[in-house]
Enzyme design. Structure first.
Site, short mmCIF file in Angstrom:
data_model
loop_
_atom_site.label_atom_id
_atom_site.label_comp_id
_atom_site.label_asym_id
_atom_site.label_seq_id
_atom_site.Cartn_x
_atom_site.Cartn_y
_atom_site.Cartn_z
N LYS A 218 -7.42 7.11 -80.08
CA LYS A 218 -6.92 7.83 -81.26
C LYS A 218 -6.07 6.89 -82.13
CE LYS A 218 -7.13 12.31 -78.93
NZ LYS A 218 -6.48 13.38 -78.20
N GLN B 174 -0.76 14.99 -76.14
CA GLN B 174 -1.98 14.91 -75.34
C GLN B 174 -1.88 15.85 -74.14
OE1 GLN B 174 -4.74 13.26 -76.20
NE2 GLN B 174 -5.83 13.85 -74.35
N ASP C 114 -3.90 19.37 -83.97
CA ASP C 114 -4.82 19.86 -82.95
C ASP C 114 -5.27 21.30 -83.24
OD1 ASP C 114 -5.58 18.11 -80.85
OD2 ASP C 114 -3.57 18.20 -79.96
N1 GUN Z 1 -6.96 16.96 -74.06
C1 GUN Z 1 -8.30 17.12 -74.08
N2 GUN Z 1 -8.72 17.38 -75.34
C2 GUN Z 1 -7.62 17.37 -76.11
C3 GUN Z 1 -7.40 17.56 -77.51
O1 GUN Z 1 -8.32 17.81 -78.29
N3 GUN Z 1 -6.12 17.46 -77.93
C4 GUN Z 1 -5.09 17.21 -77.09
N4 GUN Z 1 -3.87 17.16 -77.60
N5 GUN Z 1 -5.24 17.03 -75.79
C5 GUN Z 1 -6.51 17.12 -75.32
#
Ligand code: GUN
Length: 289
Positions: free
Chosen positions: A53, A97, A120
């Site tokens: 990311k 995350q 998100d």
């Molecule tokens: N863990 C797995 N997928 C995601 C996501 O799309 N966002 C976040 N913050 N954590 C995740």
């Protein structure tokens, strides 16, 4: 039939280059888009996701701040950090995350993120906005799936769409987005009585269960569009350890009309849509959206 491949990697590359242009335009106006990524603990898979990311941001000209906090970080310390990011005008998007270490209340942490920075789309107010038909941030994975369906020219109005999986991150928001496009939506899950009966009716089948290769060709209607959200490792056999989806590509691609591969399908789109959401957040602050 051999299914057409829906190339998520190529579409994601196009989206990233559009975002790079928008980021450059906004930066030239004095507002550099900024994303904060918070990783608590040292789950190796999460560390890889987060690194990707940050790298995506760098390449798109979005400033990123990576906060790596130790696994034993207290809830209060995490909430304090999020509060700082909420108040920081140079940060337009905040991503914590998931999953978080067990001693942290995931819901509480998500709800502490300012909704206008919740790129998100997991905050209850963003989930509610999506459900009532005026989304602010669409969760990245289902948003990416919608972009892939659009790019593949899939007609959704009146189509039978079946989502396998009911998570807050994918299944539920996916169903809402499909409903928004006037598909007839069924959500299946681990307690669904006859899964195949449902999946075989699907014109559009979205697999988001997290079980390696569980959707097989015999569960798919001939000609259906199959989107594989899964990201698993093959547990045993000659290909043990290899990356695979929730769909058994080998059998499914002989029946489906179009299908996404793993890797190179939904994964790169999820990453690209995070950039899109961050860009939208920054553009809203700048008043250009
Ligand atoms: N863990 C797995 N997928 C995601 C996501 O799309 N966002 C976040 N913050 N954590 C995740």
């Amino acid at each position: 039939m051999t299914a057409r491949i829906i190339d998520g990697a190529a579409l994601a590359a196009r989206i990233r280059s559009e975002i790079a242009q928008r980021a450059a335009t906004l930066t030239a106006q004095g507002i550099r888009p900024g994303l904060a990524v918070v990783l608590v603990g040292d789950d190796p898979a999460s560390a890889v996701y987060v690194r990707n990311k940050v790298k995506d941001c760098e390449e798109a000209g979005i400033r990123s701040v990576l906060d790596r906090l130790p696994a034993q970080t207290s809830e209060q310390a995490l909430l304090t950090r999020i509060d700082e990011l909420n108040r920081d005008p140079s940060i337009h998007g905040i991503l914590v995350q998931l999953p978080l270490p067990g001693h942290l209340d995931e819901r509480l942490v998500i709800e502490s993120i300012a909704p206008e920075k919740d790129v998100d789309g997991f905050h209850v107010s963003n989930a509610g906005a999506l459900m009532t038909g005026s989304p602010r941030f669409r969760p990245c994975t289902p948003y990416g799936v919608m972009k892939m369906l659009e790019a593949a020219g899939v007609k959704l109005a009146g189509a039978e769409a079946v989502v396998v999986g009911r998570s807050n991150i994918v299944g539920k928001p996916q169903a809402m987005l499909l409903l928004q496009e006037s598909a007839t939506v069924t959500i299946c899950h681990s307690r669904t009585r006859d899964l195949t009966e449902h999946t075989r009716r699907a014109d559009v089948l979205i697999a988001a269960v997290g079980k390696a290769q569980m959707i097989t060709g015999d569960m798919i209607k001939p000609g259906a569009v199959v989107i594989d959200v899964g990201m698993n490792r093959i547990p045993a056999g000659p290909n043990a350890g290899k990356l695979c989806g929730d769909v058994d590509f080998e059998s499914a691609s002989k029946v489906a009309g179009a299908i996404t591969p793993v890797p190179g399908g939904v994964g790169p789109m999820t990453r690209a849509m995070l950039l899109v959401n961050t860009m939208e957040a920054a553009e809203r602050v700048a008043g250009v959206r």
